[in-house]
Scaffold this motif. Structure first.
Motif, PDB file in Angstrom:
ATOM      1  N   PHE A 218       0.822  -1.216   0.000  1.00  0.00           N
ATOM      2  CA  PHE A 218       0.000   0.000   0.000  1.00  0.00           C
ATOM      3  C   PHE A 218       0.856   1.265   0.000  1.00  0.00           C
ATOM      4  O   PHE A 218       0.591   2.205  -0.765  1.00  0.00           O
ATOM      5  CB  PHE A 218      -0.946   0.005   1.197  1.00  0.00           C
ATOM      6  N   LEU A 219       1.869   1.316   0.853  1.00  0.00           N
ATOM      7  CA  LEU A 219       2.663   2.537   0.952  1.00  0.00           C
ATOM      8  C   LEU A 219       3.385   2.836  -0.353  1.00  0.00           C
ATOM      9  O   LEU A 219       3.451   3.992  -0.794  1.00  0.00           O
ATOM     10  CB  LEU A 219       3.659   2.428   2.103  1.00  0.00           C
ATOM     11  N   ALA A 220       3.951   1.811  -0.984  1.00  0.00           N
ATOM     12  CA  ALA A 220       4.650   2.024  -2.260  1.00  0.00           C
ATOM     13  C   ALA A 220       3.686   2.486  -3.343  1.00  0.00           C
ATOM     14  O   ALA A 220       3.986   3.405  -4.125  1.00  0.00           O
ATOM     15  CB  ALA A 220       5.355   0.738  -2.682  1.00  0.00           C
ATOM     16  N   ALA A 221       2.507   1.872  -3.393  1.00  0.00           N
ATOM     17  CA  ALA A 221       1.514   2.268  -4.393  1.00  0.00           C
ATOM     18  C   ALA A 221       0.991   3.679  -4.115  1.00  0.00           C
ATOM     19  O   ALA A 221       0.782   4.473  -5.052  1.00  0.00           O
ATOM     20  CB  ALA A 221       0.364   1.267  -4.402  1.00  0.00           C
ATOM     21  N   ALA A 222       0.777   3.988  -2.840  1.00  0.00           N
ATOM     22  CA  ALA A 222       0.325   5.335  -2.479  1.00  0.00           C
ATOM     23  C   ALA A 222       1.378   6.370  -2.864  1.00  0.00           C
ATOM     24  O   ALA A 222       1.048   7.447  -3.384  1.00  0.00           O
ATOM     25  CB  ALA A 222       0.031   5.400  -0.987  1.00  0.00           C
ATOM     26  N   LEU A 232       2.680  14.895  -1.695  1.00  0.00           N
ATOM     27  CA  LEU A 232       3.762  14.338  -0.887  1.00  0.00           C
ATOM     28  C   LEU A 232       3.280  13.215   0.027  1.00  0.00           C
ATOM     29  O   LEU A 232       2.120  13.185   0.430  1.00  0.00           O
ATOM     30  CB  LEU A 232       4.399  15.437  -0.029  1.00  0.00           C
ATOM     31  N   LEU A 233       4.199  12.329   0.363  1.00  0.00           N
ATOM     32  CA  LEU A 233       3.944  11.264   1.337  1.00  0.00           C
ATOM     33  C   LEU A 233       4.618  11.641   2.656  1.00  0.00           C
ATOM     34  O   LEU A 233       5.836  11.851   2.701  1.00  0.00           O
ATOM     35  CB  LEU A 233       4.494   9.932   0.833  1.00  0.00           C
ATOM     36  N   ILE A 234       3.815  11.724   3.710  1.00  0.00           N
ATOM     37  CA  ILE A 234       4.322  11.992   5.058  1.00  0.00           C
ATOM     38  C   ILE A 234       4.173  10.723   5.884  1.00  0.00           C
ATOM     39  O   ILE A 234       3.065  10.217   6.062  1.00  0.00           O
ATOM     40  CB  ILE A 234       3.547  13.136   5.747  1.00  0.00           C
ATOM     41  N   ALA A 235       5.284  10.205   6.388  1.00  0.00           N
ATOM     42  CA  ALA A 235       5.240   9.033   7.260  1.00  0.00           C
ATOM     43  C   ALA A 235       5.338   9.496   8.708  1.00  0.00           C
ATOM     44  O   ALA A 235       6.336  10.110   9.111  1.00  0.00           O
ATOM     45  CB  ALA A 235       6.389   8.080   6.936  1.00  0.00           C
ATOM     46  N   ASP A 236       4.299   9.229   9.481  1.00  0.00           N
ATOM     47  CA  ASP A 236       4.302   9.541  10.907  1.00  0.00           C
ATOM     48  C   ASP A 236       4.911   8.349  11.642  1.00  0.00           C
ATOM     49  O   ASP A 236       4.265   7.338  11.864  1.00  0.00           O
ATOM     50  CB  ASP A 236       2.880   9.807  11.387  1.00  0.00           C
ATOM     51  N   GLU A 237       6.174   8.500  12.033  1.00  0.00           N
ATOM     52  CA  GLU A 237       6.907   7.444  12.733  1.00  0.00           C
ATOM     53  C   GLU A 237       7.143   7.820  14.201  1.00  0.00           C
ATOM     54  O   GLU A 237       8.069   7.337  14.831  1.00  0.00           O
ATOM     55  CB  GLU A 237       8.245   7.191  12.035  1.00  0.00           C
ATOM     56  N   VAL A 238       6.258   8.678  14.723  1.00  0.00           N
ATOM     57  CA  VAL A 238       6.421   9.135  16.105  1.00  0.00           C
ATOM     58  C   VAL A 238       6.412   7.959  17.078  1.00  0.00           C
ATOM     59  O   VAL A 238       7.217   7.900  18.006  1.00  0.00           O
ATOM     60  CB  VAL A 238       5.331  10.165  16.454  1.00  0.00           C
ATOM     61  N   GLN A 252      10.262   1.148   6.375  1.00  0.00           N
ATOM     62  CA  GLN A 252      11.350   0.404   5.751  1.00  0.00           C
ATOM     63  C   GLN A 252      11.053  -1.088   5.614  1.00  0.00           C
ATOM     64  O   GLN A 252      11.816  -1.809   4.976  1.00  0.00           O
ATOM     65  CB  GLN A 252      12.642   0.629   6.539  1.00  0.00           C
ATOM     66  N   HIS A 253       9.946  -1.545   6.171  1.00  0.00           N
ATOM     67  CA  HIS A 253       9.551  -2.940   5.971  1.00  0.00           C
ATOM     68  C   HIS A 253       9.072  -3.181   4.537  1.00  0.00           C
ATOM     69  O   HIS A 253       8.952  -4.329   4.110  1.00  0.00           O
ATOM     70  CB  HIS A 253       8.442  -3.332   6.951  1.00  0.00           C
ATOM     71  N   GLU A 254       8.790  -2.112   3.810  1.00  0.00           N
ATOM     72  CA  GLU A 254       8.279  -2.241   2.451  1.00  0.00           C
ATOM     73  C   GLU A 254       9.294  -1.666   1.465  1.00  0.00           C
ATOM     74  O   GLU A 254       9.687  -0.490   1.576  1.00  0.00           O
ATOM     75  CB  GLU A 254       6.940  -1.514   2.323  1.00  0.00           C
ATOM     76  N   ASP A 255       9.729  -2.452   0.520  1.00  0.00           N
ATOM     77  CA  ASP A 255      10.735  -2.026  -0.449  1.00  0.00           C
ATOM     78  C   ASP A 255      10.247  -0.847  -1.275  1.00  0.00           C
ATOM     79  O   ASP A 255       9.078  -0.787  -1.688  1.00  0.00           O
ATOM     80  CB  ASP A 255      11.096  -3.176  -1.392  1.00  0.00           C
ATOM     81  N   GLY A 256      11.165   0.083  -1.536  1.00  0.00           N
ATOM     82  CA  GLY A 256      10.879   1.184  -2.445  1.00  0.00           C
ATOM     83  C   GLY A 256      10.161   2.362  -1.847  1.00  0.00           C
ATOM     84  O   GLY A 256       9.903   3.352  -2.540  1.00  0.00           O
ATOM     85  N   VAL A 257       9.819   2.310  -0.578  1.00  0.00           N
ATOM     86  CA  VAL A 257       9.103   3.421   0.054  1.00  0.00           C
ATOM     87  C   VAL A 257      10.112   4.442   0.572  1.00  0.00           C
ATOM     88  O   VAL A 257      10.973   4.121   1.397  1.00  0.00           O
ATOM     89  CB  VAL A 257       8.196   2.933   1.196  1.00  0.00           C
ATOM     90  N   GLU A 258      10.008   5.668   0.078  1.00  0.00           N
ATOM     91  CA  GLU A 258      10.899   6.758   0.490  1.00  0.00           C
ATOM     92  C   GLU A 258      10.055   8.006   0.723  1.00  0.00           C
ATOM     93  O   GLU A 258       9.895   8.842  -0.169  1.00  0.00           O
ATOM     94  CB  GLU A 258      11.964   7.014  -0.566  1.00  0.00           C
ATOM     95  N   PRO A 259       9.475   8.160   1.913  1.00  0.00           N
ATOM     96  CA  PRO A 259       8.595   9.301   2.183  1.00  0.00           C
ATOM     97  C   PRO A 259       9.298  10.634   1.950  1.00  0.00           C
ATOM     98  O   PRO A 259      10.521  10.759   2.110  1.00  0.00           O
ATOM     99  CB  PRO A 259       8.232   9.116   3.659  1.00  0.00           C
ATOM    100  N   ASP A 260       8.512  11.628   1.605  1.00  0.00           N
ATOM    101  CA  ASP A 260       9.056  12.969   1.399  1.00  0.00           C
ATOM    102  C   ASP A 260       9.343  13.660   2.724  1.00  0.00           C
ATOM    103  O   ASP A 260      10.252  14.487   2.821  1.00  0.00           O
ATOM    104  CB  ASP A 260       8.067  13.804   0.585  1.00  0.00           C
ATOM    105  N   LEU A 261       8.548  13.331   3.727  1.00  0.00           N
ATOM    106  CA  LEU A 261       8.716  13.879   5.076  1.00  0.00           C
ATOM    107  C   LEU A 261       8.483  12.753   6.071  1.00  0.00           C
ATOM    108  O   LEU A 261       7.578  11.930   5.893  1.00  0.00           O
ATOM    109  CB  LEU A 261       7.722  15.013   5.326  1.00  0.00           C
ATOM    110  N   VAL A 262       9.294  12.710   7.121  1.00  0.00           N
ATOM    111  CA  VAL A 262       9.178  11.688   8.163  1.00  0.00           C
ATOM    112  C   VAL A 262       9.168  12.383   9.518  1.00  0.00           C
ATOM    113  O   VAL A 262      10.009  13.245   9.795  1.00  0.00           O
ATOM    114  CB  VAL A 262      10.338  10.677   8.095  1.00  0.00           C
ATOM    115  N   CYS A 263       8.212  12.010  10.365  1.00  0.00           N
ATOM    116  CA  CYS A 263       8.078  12.607  11.704  1.00  0.00           C
ATOM    117  C   CYS A 263       8.525  11.614  12.765  1.00  0.00           C
ATOM    118  O   CYS A 263       8.065  10.461  12.770  1.00  0.00           O
ATOM    119  CB  CYS A 263       6.624  12.988  11.965  1.00  0.00           C
ATOM    120  N   VAL A 264       9.397  12.038  13.659  1.00  0.00           N
ATOM    121  CA  VAL A 264       9.841  11.200  14.770  1.00  0.00           C
ATOM    122  C   VAL A 264       9.796  12.005  16.061  1.00  0.00           C
ATOM    123  O   VAL A 264       9.806  13.230  16.055  1.00  0.00           O
ATOM    124  CB  VAL A 264      11.264  10.626  14.551  1.00  0.00           C
TER     125      VAL A 264
END
Length: 461
Positions: A218-222, A232-238, A252-264
């Protein structure tokens, strides 16, 4: 030199008033709720994945301060780093210099997501999300954010706009332009993107509410859809970031996913100093900070403070030296596997899900007539009461702290410190098995507590 202030003496004198002080000066519903469910304990000290009450009795922490205590409480390396930075007498927060610690922490963080280039430091997870929303809207020139049903991204106004729980949003409208979709619904995402006004899609790779993982692919397709439509894709990794799910980031469990913004945030603090970070691509940051006139267009008074930066650097150092991510993956697989073995044994136990040390235990309608009647009684009064019936004896009888994974959910979420070991897994599984045995055997104390919860739920209608 001293002004006579003695913190230890103050705590010794008035620490016993803690519940009265909260009831009088803070949120009065918190002590009321804790008393109702039997969580009104007094804890005196903590270390690692354990804390001790006023009687010196050991408790196992399977909650980690809602994920903040990734390395457990009072890790010696983080503690020493904070002593060192305080003793250094640094000229912190002058705001007209470039201190080294923020740059060093940004460098270490970005090493774990090499497709990203820059970092903004704030003070919490919700600030990290607010930053991502602002940056996405400015960088794209578009107003609308798409998010998922049941998502939790924070409770400030911007983050609340992408919160998928109606109970949190009620009474705080109007919020930002937003549109919810179901987690995994690519068709709905594409329909929203075709309107041409979507700045970004913000998503938790594993939702904290209910512990629901994004479907495979899903994440790669999205991501592909978003970029095709200029969003943009924002990954909330808080909550999921920094090793929680058995990889440094859950995306990172899904190949090819590189979010534009990541929140921690959360675990980056070491459990000591609040900190949040928004990682992003070069072009996004350059667009936001496009000239010297815009140098302070987005900032935080306490952002990048030396204590938070030192804590973050210490956390990343410990994670590398102690192999925290691999440990979380191994212990998480052990715990999940042990729990999955119980599913065929208990009709009230429906599913175990999650990754690493983020595990959801879901309960559901039993098949036998006697249990079905009790279950129906609870569900009629209020959904989520059975899960609370399990959480309560885990603490009261077995001294294990857990939580229900959201309002009206029959799900317990386990997010322990990433330092728990095999003995802690044995302790939890043994205790959980005992509670399940009691529930399925019609144990009086457990179902008596259920009736108490029913009375409370009915009284609040």
């Amino acid at each position: 030199m001293t002004d006579g202030f003695d913190l230890r003496a103050l705590l010794a004198e008035r620490g016993g008033e803690r519940y009265e002080l909260h009831a009088r000066y803070l949120n009065p519903q918190l002590p009321r709720m804790l008393h109702t469910i039997g969580f009104d304990k007094v804890y005196e000290r903590a270390a690692g994945a354990h804390f001790w009450d006023a009687d010196g009795v050991d408790h196992l922490d399977m909650l980690a301060g809602f994920g903040v205590m990734g390395l457990g409480r009072h890790h010696p390396v983080v503690r020493r780093a904070l002593h060192d930075v305080l003793d250094a007498d640094l000229p912190d927060l002058t705001r007209f210099d470039c201190p080294p610690l923020p740059g060093l922490l940004a460098e270490r963080l970005l090493a774990h997501s090499p497709h990203l280039d820059r970092v903004f430091f704030g003070n919490s997870g919700t600030e990290a999300v607010e930053t991502a929303l602002k940056f996405a809207r400015y960088a794209t020139g578009r107003p609308r954010i798409v998010y998922c049903d049941h998502a939790f991204h924070g409770l400030t106004t911007g983050a609340l706009s992408v919160n998928g729980e109606k109970g949190f949003r009620a009474g705080f409208d109007p919020l930002l332009p937003d549109t919810p979709i179901a987690l995994g619904d690519l068709g709905a995402l594409e329909r929203e993107l075709r309107r041409g006004d979507v700045a970004a899609f913000v998503v938790e790779p594993i939702q904290g509410k209910g512990v629901h993982e994004a479907p495979p692919g899903f994440l790669a397709a999205a991501q592909e859809l978003l970029h095709r439509h200029g969003a943009l894709l924002i990954a909330d990794e808080v909550q999921t970031g920094l090793g929680r799910t058995g990889d440094f980031y859950a995306y990172q469990h899904e190949d090819g996913v590189e979010p534009d913004l990541v929140c921690v945030a959360k675990a980056l603090s070491g459990g000591y100093v609040p900190v949040g970070a928004t990682l992003g691509k070069e072009w996004i940051f350059k667009k936001v900070y496009s000239s010297m006139d815009r140098v302070l267009v987005h900032s935080a008074s306490f952002g990048s403070n030396a204590q938070a930066m030192a804590a973050g650097l210490a956390v990343l150092s410990v994670m590398e030296s102690e192999g925290t991510v691999a440990h979380a993956r191994r212990i998480g697989a052990l715990l999940k596997g042990r729990l999955e073995e119980l599913v065929p044994r208990y009709e009230l136990l429906h599913q175990i899900r999650g990754r690493g040390l983020m595990i959801g235990i879901e309960f559901g309608r039993p098949s036998s007539l006697g249990l079905r009647g009790r279950w129906t009684m609870l569900q009629t009064a209020r959904k989520g009461l059975f899960a609370q019936m399990v959480v309560a004896p885990l603490l009261q009888r077995h001294r294990i702290l857990t939580q229900v994974s959201g309002d009206r959910l029959e799900v317990i979420k386990l997010i322990p410190p990433l330092v728990i070991d095999e003995a802690d897994v044995d302790r939890f599984v043994t205790a959980f098995t005992a509670v399940m045995d009691d529930a399925h055997g019609g144990g009086g104390l457990l179902w008596d507590f259920g009736r108490t919860l029913v009375k409370q739920a009915v009284a609040q209608r």
